[in-house]
Write an enzyme that holds these catalytic residues in place. Sequence first.
Site, short mmCIF file in Angstrom:
data_model
loop_
_atom_site.label_atom_id
_atom_site.label_comp_id
_atom_site.label_asym_id
_atom_site.label_seq_id
_atom_site.Cartn_x
_atom_site.Cartn_y
_atom_site.Cartn_z
N VAL A 92 0.92 -1.09 0.06
CA VAL A 92 0.04 0.11 0.23
C VAL A 92 1.04 1.34 0.10
CG1 VAL A 92 -1.67 1.25 1.28
CG2 VAL A 92 -1.98 -1.11 1.26
N ALA A 93 1.78 1.23 0.86
CA ALA A 93 2.57 2.51 1.16
C ALA A 93 3.85 2.42 1.71
CB ALA A 93 1.77 3.77 2.04
N LYS A 94 4.76 3.47 1.85
CA LYS A 94 6.14 3.14 2.51
C LYS A 94 5.99 3.86 3.72
CE LYS A 94 10.89 4.34 2.30
NZ LYS A 94 10.82 5.18 3.53
N GLY A 95 5.99 3.23 4.94
CA GLY A 95 6.13 3.88 6.21
C GLY A 95 7.55 4.59 6.47
N SER A 96 7.63 5.07 7.71
CA SER A 96 8.99 5.60 8.28
C SER A 96 9.92 4.52 8.52
CB SER A 96 8.72 6.46 9.49
OG SER A 96 7.86 7.66 9.40
N PHE A 97 9.39 3.31 8.94
CA PHE A 97 10.14 2.29 9.15
C PHE A 97 9.98 0.85 8.65
CE2 PHE A 97 10.41 5.19 12.87
CZ PHE A 97 11.61 5.80 12.70
N GLY A 98 9.35 0.80 7.50
CA GLY A 98 9.00 -0.20 6.50
C GLY A 98 7.65 -0.02 6.07
N ASP A 209 0.45 15.48 13.48
CA ASP A 209 0.63 15.45 12.01
C ASP A 209 -0.56 15.51 11.29
OD1 ASP A 209 2.52 15.17 9.95
OD2 ASP A 209 2.79 12.91 10.04
#
Length: 399
Positions: A92-98, A209
């Site tokens: 789905v997406a790229k998070g901050s740590f994975g 955020d």
Amino acid sequence: MGGDGSKNKDSASLVKRRSLSCDQGFLSVPAQLVHHSVFRRSAQHREDPVSNQSRPSDSNPEGPRLEFISSFLPEFPQSFTGHKHLQILGFVAKGSFGPILKVKDVSTDETYAIKVLSKAEVLRNGVLQQSKEEVIIQRQVRHPFLLSLRDCWQSQSNLFIMCDYCSTGDLYTYWSLKGRFDERDVRVFAAELGSALGFLHDFGIMHRDVKMENILLTDKGHLRLTDFGLSRRLEHGDRAFTICGTIQYMAPEVLSGGPYSHAADWWSLGILLYALATGGFPLPAEADHGDMLSSVSECPYDMPDNLSPALAFLLIELLCKIPTRRLRCLELFQSQKFFHGMSFDSQLLQKSPIEPILELKNHPDRPERSMRGLSLDLLQNFECDLQNSPSNPADLSPT
């Protein structure tokens, strides 16, 4: 979580990130026992980097592997077979740590989104306590306009946070396609997001955020605020000092390094509504928070002539640079003329679909816009030790 989008690199998200430490230990509480309950925290809660004592050490007589597991307890219980029915459907997406993955529970035929955090990266960046805080907050709050947490656990290499999956995507994608929304739709988005923020603030939670990328949409186009990775619990009267968030949405008191409080979230809401109604941000993103602070301080925040007087007045109230004079509570927000004759009841708000969202859902450019340049190359060195995971990153397709 689970919209068809990724973190917007151009928005300079996560300007400066620090972890939270607390004088009291955190306890996991079953969500069904704390639905709409009020929790307290120590007034001495401070934002300090995680101590090196929380990191795994080879000198541990029990062995580094055991400590690598226990460091994340009890917020992330260890799971061996409890999630064997999960099947990964896509990326789905790229998070901050994975990555954030789309998964299906084959035993119930339900679809979820799983946020994967690499343990090594969490410890390397000193955000162990912040990762725990993220799931603690999500366990303790339930609201119609907040994305619901389903489960969380740990494997040998990763942490997993499973939430509802929103197939419609995120608000930023639709805004980038449409340009600007009619004030009628802006009014609904404002009421829903204002209700979510008011609820969080009553619990002493700052989101920190608020932005379009963190707003996912239901199949009728109504919003779900997500991503509590920067959130923290702050009792009324306390102040925070960490510079964090997404630079175009950050209040001047956050950009300056504090002190700041829950009023900063209402500024972010003002920026978001301004962008939705006008098709652009009041100011472009600067390279760092110092330059952004200078731009924000000099900007008069004049309202475009095409906005109605009621909406213009609401934005002026939200974008007041002095936090103590800013519109910063749900009661005053609801009383604004812009919402005259409108009910804030969550069921009534969600009764009618948001037509522009449904019209754009099948837009031919939506898949590409939602990925925002995301590539599966980002997964080449990622080891996903989730049950039934693909043998290699190439088996994961964007969703």
